[in-house]
Design an enzyme around this catalytic site. Structure first.
Site, PDB file in Angstrom:
ATOM      1  N   HIS A  45      -4.967  -3.246   6.194  1.00 30.33           N
ATOM      2  CA  HIS A  45      -4.768  -3.503   4.759  1.00 30.33           C
ATOM      3  C   HIS A  45      -6.153  -3.802   4.178  1.00 30.33           C
ATOM      4  O   HIS A  45      -6.553  -4.958   4.011  1.00 30.33           O
ATOM      5  CB  HIS A  45      -3.803  -4.682   4.578  1.00 30.33           C
ATOM      6  CG  HIS A  45      -3.639  -5.091   3.145  1.00 30.33           C
ATOM      7  ND1 HIS A  45      -3.143  -4.240   2.184  1.00 30.33           N
ATOM      8  CD2 HIS A  45      -3.927  -6.247   2.504  1.00 30.33           C
ATOM      9  CE1 HIS A  45      -3.113  -4.865   1.008  1.00 30.33           C
ATOM     10  NE2 HIS A  45      -3.598  -6.087   1.185  1.00 30.33           N
ATOM     11  N   ASP A  84       0.838  -1.209   0.000  1.00 32.44           N
ATOM     12  CA  ASP A  84       0.000   0.000   0.000  1.00 32.44           C
ATOM     13  C   ASP A  84       0.872   1.257   0.000  1.00 32.44           C
ATOM     14  O   ASP A  84       0.557   2.229  -0.686  1.00 32.44           O
ATOM     15  CB  ASP A  84      -0.930  -0.032   1.217  1.00 32.44           C
ATOM     16  CG  ASP A  84      -1.671  -1.355   1.295  1.00 32.44           C
ATOM     17  OD1 ASP A  84      -2.345  -1.704   0.316  1.00 32.44           O
ATOM     18  OD2 ASP A  84      -1.544  -2.069   2.309  1.00 32.44           O
TER      19      ASP A  84
HETATM   20  P1  NAD Z   1      -2.563 -18.467  -4.427  1.00 33.98           P
HETATM   21  O1  NAD Z   1      -3.909 -19.102  -4.292  1.00 33.98           O
HETATM   22  O2  NAD Z   1      -1.953 -18.321  -5.767  1.00 33.98           O
HETATM   23  O3  NAD Z   1      -1.517 -19.268  -3.532  1.00 33.98           O
HETATM   24  C1  NAD Z   1      -1.756 -19.559  -2.212  1.00 33.98           C
HETATM   25  C2  NAD Z   1      -1.063 -20.869  -1.927  1.00 33.98           C
HETATM   26  O4  NAD Z   1      -1.144 -21.084  -0.522  1.00 33.98           O
HETATM   27  C3  NAD Z   1      -1.702 -22.079  -2.611  1.00 33.98           C
HETATM   28  O5  NAD Z   1      -0.723 -22.783  -3.328  1.00 33.98           O
HETATM   29  C4  NAD Z   1      -2.272 -22.883  -1.440  1.00 33.98           C
HETATM   30  O6  NAD Z   1      -2.221 -24.288  -1.672  1.00 33.98           O
HETATM   31  C5  NAD Z   1      -1.344 -22.454  -0.318  1.00 33.98           C
HETATM   32  N1  NAD Z   1      -1.906 -22.647   1.023  1.00 33.98           N
HETATM   33  C6  NAD Z   1      -3.185 -22.507   1.415  1.00 33.98           C
HETATM   34  N2  NAD Z   1      -3.301 -22.812   2.721  1.00 33.98           N
HETATM   35  C7  NAD Z   1      -2.060 -23.109   3.148  1.00 33.98           C
HETATM   36  C8  NAD Z   1      -1.541 -23.514   4.395  1.00 33.98           C
HETATM   37  N3  NAD Z   1      -2.335 -23.685   5.459  1.00 33.98           N
HETATM   38  N4  NAD Z   1      -0.216 -23.773   4.488  1.00 33.98           N
HETATM   39  C9  NAD Z   1       0.593 -23.634   3.421  1.00 33.98           C
HETATM   40  N5  NAD Z   1       0.152 -23.266   2.193  1.00 33.98           N
HETATM   41  C10 NAD Z   1      -1.155 -23.009   2.069  1.00 33.98           C
HETATM   42  O7  NAD Z   1      -2.647 -17.063  -3.670  1.00 33.98           O
HETATM   43  P2  NAD Z   1      -1.630 -15.838  -3.756  1.00 33.98           P
HETATM   44  O8  NAD Z   1      -2.034 -14.967  -4.885  1.00 33.98           O
HETATM   45  O9  NAD Z   1      -0.244 -16.333  -3.674  1.00 33.98           O
HETATM   46  O10 NAD Z   1      -2.035 -15.042  -2.421  1.00 33.98           O
HETATM   47  C11 NAD Z   1      -1.782 -15.573  -1.145  1.00 33.98           C
HETATM   48  C12 NAD Z   1      -2.398 -14.681  -0.076  1.00 33.98           C
HETATM   49  O11 NAD Z   1      -1.767 -13.406  -0.078  1.00 33.98           O
HETATM   50  C13 NAD Z   1      -3.892 -14.401  -0.256  1.00 33.98           C
HETATM   51  O12 NAD Z   1      -4.540 -14.464   1.000  1.00 33.98           O
HETATM   52  C14 NAD Z   1      -3.915 -12.982  -0.797  1.00 33.98           C
HETATM   53  O13 NAD Z   1      -5.133 -12.329  -0.548  1.00 33.98           O
HETATM   54  C15 NAD Z   1      -2.779 -12.387  -0.008  1.00 33.98           C
HETATM   55  N6  NAD Z   1      -2.215 -11.130  -0.514  1.00 33.98           N
HETATM   56  C16 NAD Z   1      -1.877 -10.165   0.402  1.00 33.98           C
HETATM   57  C17 NAD Z   1      -1.305  -8.977  -0.007  1.00 33.98           C
HETATM   58  C18 NAD Z   1      -0.950  -7.895   0.977  1.00 33.98           C
HETATM   59  O14 NAD Z   1      -0.606  -6.772   0.541  1.00 33.98           O
HETATM   60  N7  NAD Z   1      -0.955  -8.114   2.284  1.00 33.98           N
HETATM   61  C19 NAD Z   1      -1.074  -8.760  -1.373  1.00 33.98           C
HETATM   62  C20 NAD Z   1      -1.420  -9.761  -2.290  1.00 33.98           C
HETATM   63  C21 NAD Z   1      -1.991 -10.954  -1.833  1.00 33.98           C
HETATM   64  C1  LMR Z   2      -3.786  -6.609  -2.671  1.00 34.50           C
HETATM   65  O1  LMR Z   2      -3.845  -5.576  -2.005  1.00 34.50           O
HETATM   66  O2  LMR Z   2      -3.499  -6.601  -3.895  1.00 34.50           O
HETATM   67  C2  LMR Z   2      -4.016  -7.931  -1.993  1.00 34.50           C
HETATM   68  O3  LMR Z   2      -4.344  -7.759  -0.648  1.00 34.50           O
HETATM   69  C3  LMR Z   2      -4.996  -8.786  -2.698  1.00 34.50           C
HETATM   70  C4  LMR Z   2      -6.398  -8.293  -2.510  1.00 34.50           C
HETATM   71  O4  LMR Z   2      -7.281  -9.117  -2.201  1.00 34.50           O
HETATM   72  O5  LMR Z   2      -6.637  -7.097  -2.671  1.00 34.50           O
END
Ligand code: NAD
Ligand code: LMR
Length: 328
Positions: free
Chosen positions: A189, A161
């Site tokens: 967030h 962010d």
């Molecule tokens: P994705 O679905 O591509 O990958 C997530 C992976 O996590 C999958 O391979 C799944 O099998 C695995 N997983 C699920 N539960 C698990 C567990 N208990 N232990 C280990 N692995 C596990 O998702 P992504 O795009 O990589 O996003 C992951 C997370 O990050 C989501 O919750 C998304 O919303 C979050 N995210 C946060 C931010 C932020 O700024 N804070 C930014 C982007 C994404």
């Molecule tokens: C983001 O900010 O891109 C991530 O937290 C993914 C989402 O769900 O917005």
């Protein structure tokens, strides 16, 4: 040669994992002279386990000089064993039309077991960074299940962010993003986050002097930053991944590097800046020793900023109420 740092990464077969692991192995997170041992965790299901094996094959094929070992796990107790950093990415991303808080019931429970497993198995100096959404409250859940490691070890990522907001300001002012400083995210967030442009500078001058369209700053700018994640989901059909991995690299590097630079990091609130005690809220943080930070105190908060902070604080307090049975 330094001895290796052990980094555990959950969700290793996911989108963010695929952008993150290669950069860690290349030394972009912990330094170009710092060997790393990667410990990868995925759920115990053949599809993700197989995909994780493929990612590990590609890591091998990069012949990274700093990558001293890779191990793959389906058990958090093993994955977090002796880890110096635990990067908690693995969890469900939201789809179109969802808010991040909609993930709380599904994802929150992951962090109960992982908080316990980290506490029981990780290295004494372990630091934890949570990315899986809703990341502030997931961090609170993980920390609630740790007894050996204090809550200050558990941080959530709002650096994406901060990076988004800095770029929006730079583009509006027509300057390079490196001219923007001290833009700090306050709170959750989520769309309620407050990108505090009031204390930020562009080329050393207050943002409000450089960008005179104050209605844009107070309106469109804040909304755009708050809803950027949803805009990316809408455009890509998938949530942000490379930019999230990049922000996590920035987050860990910021916490590992002692400097007077101020960063946005969600930490356990002690009541600073009007946040309720005990929630994890993004605040201005600086690193005082590797892995150890302080909340920067006394930055001016005017009435507008205070009203924005109150809204994001209320949301975080509401999330804590929703997960109260998960807090042990
Ligand atoms: P994705 O679905 O591509 O990958 C997530 C992976 O996590 C999958 O391979 C799944 O099998 C695995 N997983 C699920 N539960 C698990 C567990 N208990 N232990 C280990 N692995 C596990 O998702 P992504 O795009 O990589 O996003 C992951 C997370 O990050 C989501 O919750 C998304 O919303 C979050 N995210 C946060 C931010 C932020 O700024 N804070 C930014 C982007 C994404
Ligand atoms: C983001 O900010 O891109 C991530 O937290 C993914 C989402 O769900 O917005």
């Amino acid at each position: 040669m330094k001895s290796p740092v052990t980094v555990a990464v959950t969700g290793a077969a996911g989108q963010i994992g695929y952008s993150l692991l290669f950069r860690i192995a290349a030394g972009e997170m912990l330094g170009k002279d710092q060997p790393v041992k990667l410990k990868l965790l995925e759920i115990p299901v053949e599809g993700p386990q197989k995909a994780m094996r493929g990612v590990a094959m590609e890591l091998d094929d990069c012949a990274f000089p700093l990558l001293s070992s890779i191990s793959m796990h389906d058990d958090p107790n093993e994955a977090f064993g002796d880890a110096n950093w635990c990067l908690l990415v693995g969890s469900k991303p939201r789809g179109p039309g969802m808010e991040r808080a909609d993930l709380l019931k599904d994802n929150g429970k992951i962090f109960i077991g992982q908080g316990k497993a980290i506490d029981e198995n990780a290295a004494d100096d372990c630091r934890v960074a949570v990315v899986g959404n809703p990341c502030n409250t997931n961090t609170m859940i993980a920390a609630a299940h740790a007894k050996r490691l204090g809550p200050e070890r558990f941080t959530a990522m709002t650096r994406l962010d901060q990076n988004r907001a800095s770029t929006q300001l730079a583009q509006k002012a027509g300057v390079p993003v490196t001219d923007v400083n001290d833009l700090i995210i306050y709170g959750n967030h989520s769309p309620t986050m407050y990108a505090n442009f009031k204390n930020a500078t562009i080329g050393g001058k207050p943002v409000t002097d450089v960008i005179t369209d104050h209605a844009w700053l107070e309106g469109e700018f804040l909304t755009k930053v708050g809803k950027r994640g949803a805009a990316i989901i809408e455009a890509r059909g998938l949530s942000s991944a490379a930019s999230a991995a990049n922000a996590l690299i920035d987050h860990v590097r910021a916490l590992s590097t002692v400097s007077d630079e101020v960063h946005s990091i969600a930490v356990k609130s002690d009541g600073s800046y009007g946040f309720a005690e005990g929630i994890w809220a993004s605040m201005p943080v600086k690193t005082v020793a590797p892995g150890t930070y302080e909340v920067v105190q006394g930055l001016p908060i005017d009435e507008f900023s205070a009203s924005k902070i109150a809204v994001t604080n209320d949301e975080l307090v509401g999330e804590r109420e929703t997960v109260k049975e998960m807090l042990g």
